[in-house]
Scaffold this active site. Structure first.
Site, PDB file in Angstrom:
ATOM      1  N   ASN A   8      -2.579  11.206  -3.854  1.00 33.59           N
ATOM      2  CA  ASN A   8      -3.274  12.342  -4.053  1.00 33.59           C
ATOM      3  C   ASN A   8      -4.188  12.232  -5.365  1.00 33.59           C
ATOM      4  OD1 ASN A   8      -3.869  15.026  -4.431  1.00 33.59           O
ATOM      5  ND2 ASN A   8      -1.951  15.724  -4.991  1.00 33.59           N
ATOM      6  N   TRP A   9      -5.321  12.034  -4.979  1.00 42.27           N
ATOM      7  CA  TRP A   9      -6.232  11.922  -6.155  1.00 42.27           C
ATOM      8  C   TRP A   9      -6.474  13.063  -6.970  1.00 42.27           C
ATOM      9  CZ3 TRP A   9     -10.577   8.313  -3.841  1.00 42.27           C
ATOM     10  CH2 TRP A   9      -9.902   7.242  -3.406  1.00 42.27           C
ATOM     11  N   LYS A  10      -6.202  14.396  -6.421  1.00 42.78           N
ATOM     12  CA  LYS A  10      -6.581  15.488  -6.971  1.00 42.78           C
ATOM     13  C   LYS A  10      -8.078  15.532  -7.232  1.00 42.78           C
ATOM     14  CE  LYS A  10      -1.706  15.737  -8.549  1.00 42.78           C
ATOM     15  NZ  LYS A  10      -0.654  16.160  -9.294  1.00 42.78           N
ATOM     16  N   HIS A  93       0.856  22.480  -1.948  1.00 43.24           N
ATOM     17  CA  HIS A  93       0.967  21.790  -3.358  1.00 43.24           C
ATOM     18  C   HIS A  93       1.223  22.767  -4.439  1.00 43.24           C
ATOM     19  CE1 HIS A  93       0.304  19.295  -6.709  1.00 43.24           C
ATOM     20  NE2 HIS A  93       0.673  18.370  -5.897  1.00 43.24           N
ATOM     21  N   GLU A 165       8.628  17.948  -4.058  1.00 42.21           N
ATOM     22  CA  GLU A 165       8.146  17.614  -5.193  1.00 42.21           C
ATOM     23  C   GLU A 165       8.632  18.579  -6.151  1.00 42.21           C
ATOM     24  OE1 GLU A 165       3.998  15.258  -5.089  1.00 42.21           O
ATOM     25  OE2 GLU A 165       3.500  17.280  -4.626  1.00 42.21           O
ATOM     26  N   SER A 211       5.899  12.032 -10.606  1.00 43.39           N
ATOM     27  CA  SER A 211       5.807  11.077 -11.563  1.00 43.39           C
ATOM     28  C   SER A 211       6.460   9.721 -10.824  1.00 43.39           C
ATOM     29  CB  SER A 211       6.829  11.295 -12.562  1.00 43.39           C
ATOM     30  OG  SER A 211       6.383  12.381 -13.166  1.00 43.39           O
ATOM     31  N   GLY A 232       0.485  10.728  -7.396  1.00 37.69           N
ATOM     32  CA  GLY A 232      -0.507  11.349  -7.797  1.00 37.69           C
ATOM     33  C   GLY A 232      -1.171  10.524  -9.181  1.00 37.69           C
ATOM     34  N   GLY A 233      -0.652  10.720 -10.151  1.00 34.59           N
ATOM     35  CA  GLY A 233      -1.391  10.197 -11.468  1.00 34.59           C
ATOM     36  C   GLY A 233      -1.385   8.576 -11.244  1.00 34.59           C
TER      37      GLY A 233
HETATM   38  P1  PGA Z   1       2.176  12.974  -9.941  1.00 31.88           P
HETATM   39  O1  PGA Z   1       1.854  13.794  -8.976  1.00 31.88           O
HETATM   40  O2  PGA Z   1       2.520  11.570  -9.424  1.00 31.88           O
HETATM   41  O3  PGA Z   1       1.021  12.695 -11.123  1.00 31.88           O
HETATM   42  O4  PGA Z   1       3.406  13.493 -10.526  1.00 31.88           O
HETATM   43  C1  PGA Z   1       2.218  14.086  -7.858  1.00 31.88           C
HETATM   44  C2  PGA Z   1       1.587  15.294  -7.002  1.00 31.88           C
HETATM   45  O5  PGA Z   1       1.212  16.621  -7.540  1.00 31.88           O
HETATM   46  O6  PGA Z   1       1.297  15.370  -5.740  1.00 31.88           O
END
Ligand code: PGA
Length: 246
Positions: A8-10, A93, A165, A211, A232-233
């Site tokens: 998920n590159w956001k 989300h 999540e 995370s 995500g990150g």
């Molecule tokens: P994160 O994000 O891995 O940066 O915690 C996960 C997400 O929001 O899908």
């Protein structure tokens, strides 16, 4: 069993940064081992399509509209995404629930429309820290699932995915907090799967997100209840994401 890894590159990457990243991922990934889905922002989706075609990577969108088409300025139709070659869509989300005030009935409608467009919704659910501290995690998740999936029928277990999540576990690197441990996560996954079976009458796969990084991914994936990861990150750096997916 093949696990599912979603990036998920956001709203973190420009189109050219996204293209550089996907080329590196495509080159270095042993993709056959897992199902790998990339979710860039809308502007990058169309550019990614020719690059990933012929590879084992799939395209996912980060959202889609509740309505099929019409006067909804700024919205993106699930049907347009489908025609672009998108296969999955993240819905519900927590960042959209919190920052854009998306409620359960909107998410429910988005899931229905996505299914109609033959996209595979990835429904995201998770409790906030207050619910966790009050010992209400399971009760809260049960309600979130029931509301988001009200009136929804699917033909097969592969038609929909769920990502658990915990809101407090998302993007914790900057806050020095810790993600949920894999054993605790696994117990919640078993609970979610049981609830999903009651609601949808299918064995829905439940992914974990919050995370995830290369140093903890394997311990989550070792849990049989955890069908995959929503990252995500750590999906923004090729080496980190490849280490997770490989
Ligand atoms: P994160 O994000 O891995 O940066 O915690 C996960 C997400 O929001 O899908």
């Amino acid at each position: 069993m093949k696990k599912i890894i979603i990036a998920n590159w956001k709203m973190n990457l420009s189109i050219s940064e996204g293209l550089t990243l996907v080329k590196e991922i495509k080159e270095k990934m042993k993709t056959k081992r897992q199902t790998v889905i990339l979710c860039p922002d809308f502007t990058t989706l169309a550019f990614l399509k020719p690059i990933i075609s012929g590879s084992a990577l799939f395209l996912g969108a980060q959202d889609s509209a509740a309505q099929k088409k019409g006067a909804y300025t700024g919205e993106v139709s699930a049907f347009s995404l489908k025609s672009l070659g998108v296969r999955y869509v993240l819905l519900g989300h927590s960042e959209r629930r919190i920052n854009l005030h998306e409620n359960a009935s909107l998410i429910n409608q988005k899931i229905k429309t996505a299914l109609e467009a033959k996209l595979i919704p990835v429904l995201c659910v998770g409790e906030k820290l207050a619910e966790k501290k009050a010992g209400l995690t399971k009760k809260y998740l049960q309600t979130e699932l029931k509301r988001a999936l009200k009136g929804i029928k699917i033909n097969s277990a592969a038609d929909l995915l769920v990502a658990y999540e915990p809101v407090w576990a998302i993007s914790t690197s900057s806050r020095q907090a810790k993600p949920l441990n894999p054993e605790e996560t696994s117990e919640i996954h078993a609970f979610l799967k049981k609830e999903l079976k009651k609601i949808l009458h299918h064995d829905i796969k439940v992914l974990y997100g919050g995370s995830v990084k290369s140093s903890n991914a394997a311990s989550f994936l070792a849990q049989k209840e955890i069908a995959g990861l929503l990252v995500g990150g750590a999906s923004l750096q090729a080496s980190e994401f490849i280490a997770i997916a490989n």
